[in-house]
Design a protein around this motif. Structure first.
Motif, PDB file in Angstrom:
ATOM      1  N   HIS A   1     -11.349   3.424   1.358  1.00 38.95           N
ATOM      2  CA  HIS A   1     -10.045   4.025   1.063  1.00 38.95           C
ATOM      3  C   HIS A   1      -9.250   3.200   0.052  1.00 38.95           C
ATOM      4  O   HIS A   1      -8.032   3.295   0.012  1.00 38.95           O
ATOM      5  CB  HIS A   1      -9.231   4.216   2.347  1.00 38.95           C
ATOM      6  N   GLY A   2      -9.939   2.386  -0.749  1.00 42.99           N
ATOM      7  CA  GLY A   2      -9.220   1.700  -1.806  1.00 42.99           C
ATOM      8  C   GLY A   2      -9.742   0.308  -2.088  1.00 42.99           C
ATOM      9  O   GLY A   2     -10.666  -0.194  -1.440  1.00 42.99           O
ATOM     10  N   VAL A   3      -9.132  -0.321  -3.072  1.00 38.65           N
ATOM     11  CA  VAL A   3      -9.547  -1.624  -3.554  1.00 38.65           C
ATOM     12  C   VAL A   3      -8.508  -2.662  -3.185  1.00 38.65           C
ATOM     13  O   VAL A   3      -7.378  -2.318  -2.801  1.00 38.65           O
ATOM     14  CB  VAL A   3      -9.759  -1.561  -5.091  1.00 38.65           C
ATOM     15  N   VAL A   4      -8.880  -3.932  -3.299  1.00 37.65           N
ATOM     16  CA  VAL A   4      -7.971  -5.055  -3.070  1.00 37.65           C
ATOM     17  C   VAL A   4      -7.899  -5.860  -4.366  1.00 37.65           C
ATOM     18  O   VAL A   4      -8.915  -6.052  -5.040  1.00 37.65           O
ATOM     19  CB  VAL A   4      -8.476  -5.951  -1.921  1.00 37.65           C
TER      20      VAL A   4
ATOM     21  N   HIS B   1       0.840  -1.200   0.000  1.00 36.54           N
ATOM     22  CA  HIS B   1       0.000   0.000   0.000  1.00 36.54           C
ATOM     23  C   HIS B   1       0.869   1.241   0.000  1.00 36.54           C
ATOM     24  O   HIS B   1       1.869   1.328   0.731  1.00 36.54           O
ATOM     25  CB  HIS B   1      -0.904   0.015   1.234  1.00 36.54           C
ATOM     26  N   THR B   2       0.488   2.216  -0.815  1.00 39.01           N
ATOM     27  CA  THR B   2       1.163   3.514  -0.815  1.00 39.01           C
ATOM     28  C   THR B   2       0.127   4.601  -0.614  1.00 39.01           C
ATOM     29  O   THR B   2      -0.990   4.524  -1.125  1.00 39.01           O
ATOM     30  CB  THR B   2       1.903   3.749  -2.145  1.00 39.01           C
ATOM     31  N   GLU B   3       0.495   5.604   0.146  1.00 36.77           N
ATOM     32  CA  GLU B   3      -0.420   6.696   0.433  1.00 36.77           C
ATOM     33  C   GLU B   3      -0.848   7.373  -0.867  1.00 36.77           C
ATOM     34  O   GLU B   3      -0.027   7.728  -1.705  1.00 36.77           O
ATOM     35  CB  GLU B   3       0.263   7.727   1.356  1.00 36.77           C
ATOM     36  N   GLY B   4      -2.167   7.510  -1.057  1.00 37.32           N
ATOM     37  CA  GLY B   4      -2.689   8.136  -2.257  1.00 37.32           C
ATOM     38  C   GLY B   4      -2.918   7.144  -3.397  1.00 37.32           C
ATOM     39  O   GLY B   4      -3.450   7.516  -4.444  1.00 37.32           O
ATOM     40  N   GLY B   5      -2.501   5.882  -3.197  1.00 35.86           N
ATOM     41  CA  GLY B   5      -2.717   4.863  -4.225  1.00 35.86           C
ATOM     42  C   GLY B   5      -4.122   4.303  -4.173  1.00 35.86           C
ATOM     43  O   GLY B   5      -4.935   4.649  -3.317  1.00 35.86           O
TER      44      GLY B   5
ATOM     45  N   PRO C   1     -11.316   7.116  -2.966  1.00 36.64           N
ATOM     46  CA  PRO C   1     -11.870   8.434  -2.630  1.00 36.64           C
ATOM     47  C   PRO C   1     -12.237   9.258  -3.860  1.00 36.64           C
ATOM     48  O   PRO C   1     -13.160  10.068  -3.806  1.00 36.64           O
ATOM     49  CB  PRO C   1     -10.742   9.100  -1.837  1.00 36.64           C
ATOM     50  N   LEU C   2     -11.538   9.053  -4.971  1.00 36.30           N
ATOM     51  CA  LEU C   2     -11.850   9.787  -6.192  1.00 36.30           C
ATOM     52  C   LEU C   2     -12.907   9.079  -7.027  1.00 36.30           C
ATOM     53  O   LEU C   2     -13.821   9.706  -7.570  1.00 36.30           O
ATOM     54  CB  LEU C   2     -10.566   9.977  -7.017  1.00 36.30           C
ATOM     55  N   GLY C   3     -12.796   7.749  -7.146  1.00 37.34           N
ATOM     56  CA  GLY C   3     -13.641   6.997  -8.067  1.00 37.34           C
ATOM     57  C   GLY C   3     -15.098   6.943  -7.664  1.00 37.34           C
ATOM     58  O   GLY C   3     -15.997   7.114  -8.508  1.00 37.34           O
TER      59      GLY C   3
END
Length: 997
Positions: free
Chosen positions: A236-239, A216-220, A318-320
């Motif tokens: 906060h993201g996908v797997v 994991h990277t911040e903002g990824g 967060p964007l999608g």
């Protein structure tokens, strides 16, 4: 009820493997239960994936993913791969091959002659990059082209088309993570454009090592905690996940006409691209997404207010997520009162190239079953999405349909880079009721390996035992529909079983108990045996007359040509004792049975009749027309019926050993130790008293084939003389000679007179038939008299079958007839199982898929240890032979390059998975190691080690002489002047022109 425009596409089949579920049924159960397939990997799994302890300790490392277990296993032999080639084949291509097979089976369309197109997508091939390149464990002898062909994404669709023999377009589609939904769009367009009649569309994403985890990277886009929660306040993201799915599509009108099980209807699809209307190449676009959704609504002619569910792209970023909800809000011109949102990524992770088809499968099941699955992770909506105050919502519990009928859903797939796709699905039409089929059904199953057949038998038995088995669209399928699907919608492979049953319960019991016919064979030829008088019984073939239209039509044709009521005679035991009725009735039943067998694709290579039965053979061979044959057989029966009564005796002694008195005649030579004699009652009684063996009186009215019928021969000769006789168009054996009938005999009226008087040489005739090699001997008539006699001969690999029950058997005629049909199919006869339901409309229903053999074909990561797995036994010990010399060298080359540890001298190269590219390497190695140059097509000419060795030895003997001749010619040319050389070439050219002319 919904109205259709004629542009709809039906979803008629689907298959898939996802994290946590190996079938679509399991997938749907997990979706309804909210079961998450994404999981945390164990230390052992991380070790096998080559994840070091240092990497695991790094900040941001997440040992979580949606793994697809068992990707190293593949049924290579089924698809014709050698172990060596299977080991380097991209696991995405292997798994998609098996998925495509299962999807077409699920649709009931694996087989047939319709144009099937393939539209497929795959993710980047990490197997090539990480497992194969620069790995010393890669099998030797492989060229760069071999690895490229085995791993290039471009070959995905063509590989499926090749191995499944699909002749429609085969197109690989790549648009990043919208790829597999775009394949569905392209497939729908191809169907509407008539590029194909059936389309297989889907995708696969398998990125080994699949138990690796991620950084994991911040903002990824990858979640920090290994949880994917689309539209949630904590998203906060996908797997990352791995999986495969494929759907089978047809034009709706065709699917309805064919009785396909329909899971959903595609009302319309659309594809576009964002263009530059976004902040960056990888960023999503509200306008691009809204345009594609709105276009799909317009093409579908669907009001957006009628859509009750959307399977969103839903990456939980967060964007999608806010952009996707904004696009939906903009696209739904007429907002529904309520529309549920879901994303399967929450359960199985992001499947990249396979994400779109996974969502499509889920949406199809949603509209088909009429329930909205839960998103149990959901706590509260992300405030940035604007879900609150909108018609869109995320439900935590299983919920009923939020809108009115018909149920409609949307599916979105948005690719990184801007290619967007959207599809609109609708609930399937209610299946039309089917009338009952025949009272007994033939259930067949086949496999390429005995183990697969056995597992398939068990799966089918369990499936049929379930009450309302299926996945929502095929509930309560009748055995007639099951039988139809297995016979017409599956590949017919080498190892086979067949069973006849009345209903699902009986079929399940017989399959579970193993009370089935099984085997494999290549005896394609069938010999029809037609029994004679004495085999008849009241009610013979009555149930076939009632249930089989082809039999009934042929019997009707005979009945119209006879001077008496045929069906009344067939049901009257007393009438059937009268020869004037018996012989025409037997002829009619046997002729009608032959027509039924021929309709089912069982066509004789030769025929043999017993007495009256030869008339049926002659009629089918074209010697008589049906009308003339019935006239002759009626006259024959009437003339014989008017003669004085006599007796016939069956004696268990060979014809040559009987020692008959003058007043007893040999009537039939039936078997090596079975004969029939005939004469007056007194003569037969005296002869019987002298016998030292037990004999049996036959229930006949007259002493046929004896001197007692001499008084009728002259008048019968006149009847035959007035009949047009033609040369036979099909071989049959003469009762008179016991050998093949000649054209002169068949067209000679005197032959048919002698045929009535002389002994029936059935035993000799059967030996004539069996001398041609192993065949399937089929008795085409009532009972099993000739089958029993045939089994008293040395069949030498042949088998004998009956068509109708014995008069004392308490069973339905169809049990015998269909069982024999199944056994002939097992033996290798090219029967047409599809025509069994040609005269009735049946459904294709979902059934358990093929049981692929799980054999490990894998190249492990450098530095990791392969698990101990039992190697596949390719050659049985009985096949192995001591090999030495050139045979040992050639066998060793095959073993190395095919990747098989043990190859017998008579094993076929192509059955072992060999192909033309590998053949050139084998021949090059033979040249290097044995010093003999073989022609390019040597392996096609000699496809076993033993034959290739013999070919190499012949070339060794020829090459020195050829080399000497070449040296002599070269020396002559060197001594010639240019003028002499030109003159010699001119003479050679002239000679060639003369020889060609």
């Amino acid at each position: 009820m919904t109205e259709y425009t004629g542009l709809e596409i039906a979803v008629v089949g689907m298959a898939g493997r996802f994290p946590g579920s190996s079938t679509v049924d399991e997938f749907w159960a997990n979706v309804l239960a909210g079961e998450v397939g994404v999981r945390r990997f164990t230390d052992e799994e991380l070790d096998a994936a080559g994840v070091s302890a240092e990497r695991r300790a790094e900040p941001g490392f997440v040992p979580v993913g949606g793994a697809l277990d068992g990707i190293e296993f593949f049924d290579a032999k089924l698809f014709g791969y050698s172990p060596r080639d299977a080991a380097v084949l991209d696991p995405q291509q292997r798994v998609f091959l098996e998925c495509a097979w299962h999807a077409l089976e699920h649709a009931g369309h694996l087989g047939g002659d319709q144009e099937v197109g393939v539209y497929a997508s795959a993710s980047i091939d990490t197997y090539l990059l990480r497992h194969l390149l620069n790995n010393p464990a890669v099998p030797g002898g492989l060229q760069p082209l071999d690895l490229l062909l085995a791993n290039d994404k471009d070959t995905l669709a063509s590989r499926v088309a090749y191995h499944l023999d699909l002749t429609g377009p085969a197109i690989t589609v790549q648009t990043a993570c919208s790829s597999s939904l775009v394949t569905i769009h392209v497939a729908c367009q191809a169907l509407l454009g008539r590029d194909c009649d059936i389309a297989l569309a889907g995708g696969v994403s398998i990125r080994p090592p699949v138990h690796e985890g991620y950084q994991h990277t911040e903002g990824g886009i990858l979640a920090a905690d290994g949880r994917c929660m689309p539209f949630d306040v904590d998203a906060h993201g996908v797997v990352a996940g791995n999986g495969v799915a494929a759907v089978v599509l047809r034009r709706l009108e065709d699917a309805l006409a064919d009785g396909d099980t329909i899971y959903a209807v595609v009302k319309g699809t659309a594809v576009n691209n964002d263009g530059a209307d976004k902040v960056g190449f990888t960023a999503p676009s509200v306008n691009g997404q809204a345009r594609v959704i709105r276009a799909a609504h317009q093409l579908s002619e669907v009001d957006s207010s009628t859509i009750g569910y959307v399977e969103a792209h839903g990456t939980a970023t967060p964007l999608g997520d806010p952009i996707e909800v904004a696009a939906l809000t903009q696209a739904f011109v007429n907002p529904p009162e309520a529309c549920a949102l879901g994303s399967v990524k929450a359960l199985i992770g992001h499947l990249d190239a396979a994400a779109g088809v996974a969502g499509f499968v889920k949406a199809a099941l949603v509209v088909g079953n009429g329930v909205v699955p839960p998103s149990p992770y959901f706590t509260a909506p992300n405030p940035e999405t604007g879900l609150e105050g909108s018609p869109f919502f995320v439900n935590r519990e299983v919920q009923g349909w939020p809108g009115s009928s018909p149920r409609r859903a949307g599916v979105s797939g948005f690719g990184m880079g801007g290619t967007n796709a959207h599809a609109v699905l609708e609930e399937p039409p209610s299946p039309q009721p089917m009338r009952d089929g025949r009272s007994r059904q033939l259930v067949v199953l086949s496999a390429a390996a005995e183990e697969s057949l056995e597992e398939g038998r068990t799966r089918l038995a369990e499936h049929l035992a379930e009450d309302g088995a299926g996945d929502g669209a095929g509930d309560g399928a009748s055995l007639a529909d099951v039988s139809h699907t297995l016979r017409t919608g599956r590949r017919h492979l080498r190892h086979r079983l067949a069973v006849v049953a009345r209903d699902r319960a009986e079929a399940s019991e017989l399959l579970a108990a193993g009370q089935v016919w099984t085997g494999s064979g290549d005896r394609r030829d069938v010999v029809f045996l037609f029994p004679g008088q004495g085999s008849q019984y009241a009610g013979m073939a009555e149930q076939l007359d009632r249930e089989e239209p082809v039999f009934r039509a042929a019997l009707d044709e005979c009945a119209a040509l006879l001077p008496f009521d045929l069906r009344a005679a067939l049901g009257d035991a007393e009438r059937l004792t009268r020869t004037r009725f018996t012989q025409p009735a037997l002829f009619a039943v046997e002729y009608s049975l032959a027509k039924l067998w021929e309709h089912w694709g069982v066509r004789p290579s030769a025929m043999l009749g017993h007495s009256v039965g030869e008339y049926v053979a002659a009629c089918l061979a074209g010697v008589f027309s049906l009308e003339d044959a019935l006239k002759l057989i009626t006259a024959r029966g009437e003339l014989m019926d008017a003669l004085p009564a006599g007796a016939m005796l069956s004696v268990p002694v060979g014809a040559d050993e009987l020692g008959l008195p003058e007043d007893v005649c040999l009537a039939a030579s039936n078997a090596p130790a079975m004969s029939t004699v005939a004469g007056t009652f007194e003569a037969i009684e005296r002869f019987e008293a002298q016998l030292s063996v037990t004999s049996r009186r036959l229930h006949t009215s007259h002493a046929f084939h004896s001197s007692m019928i001499d008084p009728m021969l002259a008048e019968f000769a006149e009847r035959v003389a007035g009949t047009r006789l033609h040369e036979p168009q099909m071989p049959f054996v003469s009762n008179v000679s016991g050998t093949w009938i000649t054209a002169e005999e068949a067209t000679d009226p005197g032959y048919w007179v002698r045929h009535a008087r002389e002994a029936v040489r059935f035993s000799e005739g059967l030996r004539t038939v069996l001398a041609e090699g192993p065949v399937n001997v089929l008795e085409v008539g009532p009972g099993n008299v000739l089958t029993t006699l045939a089994r008293q001969h040395d069949l030498g690999g042949s088998q004998a079958f009956g068509s109708l029950r014995h008069p004392r058997e308490d069973k339905h005629d169809l049990e015998t007839t269909l069982s024999t049909l199944g056994r002939l199919w097992i033996a290798g006869v090219p029967v047409d199982l599809g025509v069994l339901t040609a005269d009735e409309r049946r459904r294709r229903v979902p059934l358990p898929g093929y049981a692929f053999r799980k054999v490990r074909h894998w190249v492990d990561l450098p530095g990791t240890t392969a698990p101990q797995v039992e190697p596949e036994r390719v050659v049985a010990p009985a096949q192995a032979e001591v090999q030495g010399g050139d045979l040992a060298v050639i066998s060793g080359i095959w073993q190395e390059l095919l990747g098989i540890s043990r190859i017998g001298p008579h094993d076929d190269y192509f059955e072992l998975g060999g192909h033309s590219l590998l053949a050139t390497q084998i021949l090059a190695r033979i040249t290097a190691e044995l010093g003999v140059t073989l022609p390019a097509g040597a392996i096609f000419e000699a496809p076993t080690p033993a034959r290739l060795t013999a070919l190499a030895e012949r070339h060794k003997e020829q090459q020195p002489a050829e080399d000497d001749e070449f040296a002599r010619l070269l020396a002559e040319i060197r001594d010639m002047s240019p003028e002499e050389l030109r003159a010699e070439l001119d003479r050679e050219r002239d000679a060639q022109e003369i020889s060609q002319s």
